[in-house]
Design an enzyme around this catalytic site. Sequence first.
Site, PDB file in Angstrom:
ATOM      1  N   GLU A 225       9.096  -9.094   9.559  1.00  0.00           N
ATOM      2  CA  GLU A 225       9.588  -8.798  10.899  1.00  0.00           C
ATOM      3  C   GLU A 225       9.094  -9.822  11.921  1.00  0.00           C
ATOM      4  O   GLU A 225       9.668  -9.963  13.002  1.00  0.00           O
ATOM      5  CB  GLU A 225       9.133  -7.407  11.334  1.00  0.00           C
ATOM      6  CG  GLU A 225       9.734  -6.265  10.517  1.00  0.00           C
ATOM      7  CD  GLU A 225       9.074  -4.935  10.839  1.00  0.00           C
ATOM      8  OE1 GLU A 225       8.312  -4.878  11.856  1.00  0.00           O
ATOM      9  OE2 GLU A 225       9.282  -3.963  10.101  1.00  0.00           O
TER      10      GLU A 225
ATOM     11  N   ASP B  63      -8.470  -5.700   1.054  1.00  0.00           N
ATOM     12  CA  ASP B  63      -9.630  -5.294   0.274  1.00  0.00           C
ATOM     13  C   ASP B  63      -9.213  -4.321  -0.831  1.00  0.00           C
ATOM     14  O   ASP B  63      -8.411  -3.413  -0.610  1.00  0.00           O
ATOM     15  CB  ASP B  63     -10.635  -4.623   1.211  1.00  0.00           C
ATOM     16  CG  ASP B  63     -11.934  -4.270   0.523  1.00  0.00           C
ATOM     17  OD1 ASP B  63     -12.599  -5.186   0.012  1.00  0.00           O
ATOM     18  OD2 ASP B  63     -12.291  -3.062   0.510  1.00  0.00           O
TER      19      ASP B  63
END
Length: 552
Positions: free
Chosen positions: A274, A218
């Site tokens: 990751e 956002d």
Amino acid sequence: MPAWIDPNSTDPSTDGAWWRQAVVYQVYVRSFADSDGDGVGDLPGITSRLPHLRDLGVDALWITPFYTSPQRDHGYDVADYRDIDPLFGSLDDADALLARAHELGLKVIVDLVPNHTSDQHPWFQAALAAGPGSPERARYMFRDDDGTDTPPNNWPSVFGGDAWSRVTEPDGSKGQWYLHLFDSTQPDLDWRNPEVGDEFASILRFWLDRGVDGFRVDVAHGLFKKEGLPDTELPDPDADGPASMVEAAGVDEPMWDQLEVHDVYRRWHGVLAEYDDSPRGRRMAVAESWARTAEAIARYVRPDELQQSFNFHWLSAPWSASAFADVVTETLPSLRHHGATPTWVLSNHDVVRHVTRYGGGSVGRARGRAATLAMLGLPGSAYLYQGEELGLEQVDVAPEDRTDPSWFRTKDSPKPDIGRDGCRVPIPWSGTTAPYGFGPAADGTQPWLPQPDDWAGLTVEAQTGDESSTLEFYRAALRARRTFADRAGDDVEIVSTLDGVLVYRRGPLTCVLNAGTTAAAVPEGAGDLLLASGPSPEGRVAPDTAAWFLAG
């Protein structure tokens, strides 16, 4: 059927980057499905309706904020990023939703709100208690008063009024000002403070560990403000309202799209990476970046930053063949330079529904279907907003029923903003009266925003099996798109925009969108008709209609 088409293909990616050609369905959590009859949508409600999304043919869903929140801005004012608001359920409900979505082959993207918190967030409460100059206040944009009792600069709030509010200090005196680009209950974080960046990296990992597949970021362009917080050149007060979030806060951009924001997304890229080898596969993030140019939007998707950025220029374009063509020709080259694919969107929870923008009624619905078909034929991802598959229009919500903070902040001004409630009315599932299967409440009981009396023919139940319905059109379009989306390539040739007719080619696909006033001839060599958004004369495409053709 051409030999290169695999009708049984279900994976829109070829390299694990599932988002590159995905269709993503936005779920506005308050208005999708209510499981407990309180009139507000919730996570168990979403879980119960996931088969609808599978049958529609989307690849993923994006869920608007469900975190603990006072709900002053319907969840975009977060008080705890690691828990679920009781209004929507629990962490167990979130885990169940993720598990069921994954069983059905759907990816799940969750909303992240990093520009600001709620004023009820523990950090802000600690800042109020700690006082000026404290480490707690350094997490937010606090500034001293200069003795004139006026805000530190002239920035306006996107929701109307000033972007600054003044606190009362613990001793009862008038205190510092704090910045809130949105509501006064949404204080902006200071991203120049390393503690803020560390906290959000931890929040990302919290949800990635629970199995989410991505994040919608956002106000991704708003985290950093220009050093010194200079005044902005304000828009003409006599001009029409702003066309975008950028323009809502000034003519220039000291509060938006500062270059430092890209350091944040480089760090986030590393966090997402990751998880590349996890059982859930690669993860992604898409930026809500209201930047002014296609080039500025493209900066958010450089190879070491985010995976996608919303392209609001398609949404902002008028019903015009040349306007749509301009968006395509401006968008694709800027993204190709970074090896990224575009996103396309026609509606979301912040704008007037596109059926209404295109004229409303049968004309608006026909144009909406045509614009959707043209959008779905383009390379990259498409984002759909809940209810558009039903052909829903903007609802005229009565003043006494409005809930949007932009309405409350401007209702007494010369140019009040009626807010965004009209595109957020709960969607209809079944039955002939409110709440139209939205939840288990009794017939006639209205949900948190009242539904119109004339929606009986627009429910999922009413449209299912009706081949002329908007719902069945969306289902057919998404089925057909799956046959070529990942194989037609990323190059688009604009063939023509003459006489209000957009013709473009993408590999073996030819799309004709007729925004003119007379039926258009099908281009020579276009191939066989694959799908049309509405009826047309033989060998032609009617006005307010689009069609796909495939060469063998």
